[in-house]
Design a protein around this motif. Structure first.
Motif, short mmCIF file in Angstrom:
data_model
loop_
_atom_site.label_atom_id
_atom_site.label_comp_id
_atom_site.label_asym_id
_atom_site.label_seq_id
_atom_site.Cartn_x
_atom_site.Cartn_y
_atom_site.Cartn_z
N ALA A 167 -14.33 85.06 -48.04
CA ALA A 167 -12.94 85.50 -47.87
C ALA A 167 -12.68 86.64 -48.84
O ALA A 167 -13.00 86.52 -50.03
CB ALA A 167 -11.98 84.35 -48.13
N VAL A 168 -12.14 87.74 -48.35
CA VAL A 168 -11.95 88.93 -49.18
C VAL A 168 -10.47 89.32 -49.14
O VAL A 168 -9.90 89.53 -48.07
CB VAL A 168 -12.83 90.09 -48.69
N ASP A 169 -9.88 89.44 -50.33
CA ASP A 169 -8.45 89.74 -50.44
C ASP A 169 -8.19 91.25 -50.45
O ASP A 169 -9.09 92.06 -50.71
CB ASP A 169 -7.92 89.12 -51.74
N ASN A 170 -6.95 91.62 -50.13
CA ASN A 170 -6.44 92.99 -50.25
C ASN A 170 -7.08 93.98 -49.27
O ASN A 170 -7.15 95.17 -49.56
CB ASN A 170 -6.62 93.54 -51.67
N ALA A 199 -19.25 96.44 -38.80
CA ALA A 199 -20.55 96.74 -38.20
C ALA A 199 -21.62 95.69 -38.54
O ALA A 199 -22.76 95.82 -38.08
CB ALA A 199 -21.03 98.11 -38.68
N ASP A 200 -21.26 94.66 -39.29
CA ASP A 200 -22.24 93.69 -39.78
C ASP A 200 -22.42 92.55 -38.78
O ASP A 200 -21.56 91.67 -38.67
CB ASP A 200 -21.79 93.15 -41.14
N GLU A 201 -23.54 92.53 -38.09
CA GLU A 201 -23.80 91.51 -37.08
C GLU A 201 -24.25 90.18 -37.68
O GLU A 201 -24.49 89.22 -36.95
CB GLU A 201 -24.87 92.02 -36.10
N ARG A 202 -24.35 90.10 -39.01
CA ARG A 202 -24.72 88.84 -39.65
C ARG A 202 -23.56 87.87 -39.77
O ARG A 202 -23.74 86.71 -40.16
CB ARG A 202 -25.29 89.10 -41.05
N VAL A 203 -22.35 88.35 -39.45
CA VAL A 203 -21.16 87.54 -39.69
C VAL A 203 -20.23 87.57 -38.48
O VAL A 203 -20.24 88.51 -37.68
CB VAL A 203 -20.38 88.02 -40.93
N ASP A 204 -19.39 86.52 -38.38
CA ASP A 204 -18.21 86.54 -37.52
C ASP A 204 -17.04 87.00 -38.37
O ASP A 204 -16.97 86.68 -39.57
CB ASP A 204 -17.94 85.15 -36.97
N LEU A 214 -6.29 89.47 -45.57
CA LEU A 214 -7.37 88.55 -45.95
C LEU A 214 -8.43 88.61 -44.87
O LEU A 214 -8.19 88.21 -43.73
CB LEU A 214 -6.82 87.13 -46.09
N THR A 215 -9.62 89.09 -45.22
CA THR A 215 -10.73 89.15 -44.27
C THR A 215 -11.59 87.91 -44.42
O THR A 215 -12.04 87.59 -45.52
CB THR A 215 -11.57 90.42 -44.49
N LEU A 216 -11.81 87.22 -43.31
CA LEU A 216 -12.63 86.02 -43.27
C LEU A 216 -13.92 86.35 -42.54
O LEU A 216 -13.90 86.88 -41.42
CB LEU A 216 -11.90 84.88 -42.56
#
Length: 225
Positions: A167-170, A199-204, A214-216
């Protein structure tokens, strides 16, 4: 249903808190203490941390990593919510605010379950990887300097188990990411991070317009066969 996200004015923000916020008492007192500081904007919003606590419950999270701890609000809330088996590793090298964090954690009886690394974020993350902690965390929360976001994310992804969550804030950065005229270092860094994870296919991926964005990011299991 709505085609766009509702904007919250102060009255609606107050209503949201009145009808949905279940902030533990020690967390409320810590947030009020932080609100009186000049750097009060560094604390995560309570509705955002409550969402993280809900997600952590759904995941059955037992090991939580935080990059950029400030006064320790998020680990305090999750330690109270997740129970005695949950363990936390928090990274921050600002001695003034981490003293506040330690007082809050121990005052609430959860300090023994929270490890604090008093190091630069990149150094601390590398030390965890060197110590053999790859793929061992369930949840990582990044709320640190924006220039290091991509580096911190890449380290956290290695530290997470498959199915774990970063989880990434801001990540909306007070709206400045959408202003092409804003070329400040931090704004450019947040844009770079947002483009990197898209562009990262390793994650949803889901960028939730709560707090300051907030990026999940759920780490996918490696492909087999």
């Amino acid at each position: 249903m709505s085609a766009a996200t509702l904007q919250l004015d102060p009255a609606l923000q107050r209503y949201l808190h009145e009808v949905s916020l279940r902030e533990p008492g020690p967390c409320r007192r810590l947030r009020e203490l932080a609100t009186a500081r000049d750097d009060a904007n560094l604390i995560s919003s309570p509705e955002q941390v409550q969402l993280l606590a809900l997600v952590a419950h759904l995941m059955g999270a037992g090991r939580v990593l935080e990059v950029g701890t400030y006064v320790g609000y998020m680990p305090l809330w999750l330690a109270l919510e997740l129970g005695e088996d949950a363990l936390f590793t928090c990274i921050d090298n600002d001695d003034e605010v981490t003293r506040i964090a330690h007082d809050a954690w121990h005052g609430a009886g959860v300090g023994e379950r929270i490890e604090h690394l008093d190091l630069d974020a990149a150094e601390a993350l590398n030390s965890l990887l060197d110590a053999g902690h790859a793929s061992s965390f369930d949840l990582a929360y990044i709320d640190a300097d924006k220039e290091g976001l991509v580096e911190y994310y890449e380290h956290c992804l290695r530290l997470l188990r498959p199915g774990g969550l970063v989880a990434v804030d801001n990540t909306l950065w007070n709206g400045s990411v959408a202003d092409p005229g804003d070329t400040s270092t931090a704004t450019v860094a947040v844009r770079r991070f947002n483009e990197h994870v898209l562009a990262d296919e390793r994650v949803d991926l889901s960028l939730v317009p709560i707090g300051d964005g907030l990026t999940l990011l759920r780490k996918r299991a490696p492909a087999t066969g």
